[in-house]
Design a protein around this motif. Structure first.
Motif: not given
Length: 273
Positions: A125-140
């Protein structure tokens, strides 16, 4: 956005996937007794007597579904974050988030009972948070939901679920550990005053940082029309000035991923002013 193909994988993500998979295989073939979980799980009540459990719990999973969900999230979000942070920094960040899950659980257990738990969820989840902070608008895309969800809303939703679950009876999920991993990741990524690579300049300045898109073309032009190296700006951090000097001397292509990240972070800070 980040430069990778849909199914590319980075070295440390691959190693972590393999390590978790191997440990799970051993738990269903060799270490099948309850003693193995008692030895490796994180139990706040016995953490002082078993300090290794602050780390070992991250590699043990109670079921195949538990393992599969964690590895899927690591596979989706991990490679981009590792490319952004660099291999060594990514591994440290991963373990920091995992430790955050154990530490928060240990702290809460001083005043409220916390059951033993296993799993890589806090670190992932920490890794997921980093992704969301760096690329917040990426569609999943999440099956079976027919529309994509932006990364920032996905991670925020997961955090909200863990917060709401704390008020209910125990469901066998380590919600505290999840929140501890997210909190540790947030402090690491946003604690600019504590991390040298995120320090802001001591004097505010409007001087933009130039990043060459085609360093080969720039080098060719420089051969015909030599120009002096860029002046060092005392308002920029020492790391940025060092990177600019290196670009002047050897071109953009000589930068390491960490040096490129310094330019990227500084450029975003200046644009945000």
């Amino acid at each position: 956005m980040y430069g990778r193909t849909s199914f590319s994988i980075t070295p440390w993500v691959l190693r972590l996937l393999a390590a978790n998979g191997v440990v799970y295989f051993l738990t269903i073939t060799v270490f099948t007794g309850p003693w193995f979980f008692e030895f490796s799980a994180f139990s706040p009540g016995s953490a002082i007597q078993q300090p290794w459990s602050f780390v070992t719990y991250m590699f043990v999973h109670g079921s195949f579904l538990h393992l599969a969900l964690n590895l899927l999230m690591l596979f989706i979000f991990g490679p981009a974050v590792e490319e952004r942070l660099g291999g060594g920094a990514f591994l440290r960040y991963y373990f920091l988030c995992g430790l955050g899950g154990a530490v928060l659980s240990f702290a809460v257990a001083l005043v409220w009972p916390v059951q033993p738990f296993v799993g890589a969820s806090a670190a992932v989840l920490g890794v997921s948070l980093a992704f969301a902070l760096y690329w917040p608008n990426t569609p999943i895309f999440i099956f079976p939901i027919p529309i994509p969800i932006k990364a920032k809303w996905l991670v925020l939703g997961l955090a909200a679920i863990d917060l709401l679950a704390l008020s209910r009876a125990s469901d066998g999920v380590a919600h505290l550990a999840h929140l501890g991993g997210l909190l540790a990741g947030l402090i690491y990524l946003k604690g600019g005053a504590l991390l040298p690579r995120h320090q802001t300049p001591t004097r505010r300045t409007q001087v933009p940082v130039r990043v060459l898109v085609h360093p080969s073309a720039e080098n060719a032009e420089a051969d015909e029309h030599p120009s002096p190296p860029p002046a060092r700006d005392s308002g920029l951090s020492e790391d940025v000035n060092r990177v600019l000097d290196k670009i002047s001397a050897t071109g953009l292509g000589s930068l390491t991923p960490e040096e490129k990240k310094i330019l990227d972070d500084t450029s975003q800070q200046l644009r945000g002013r």
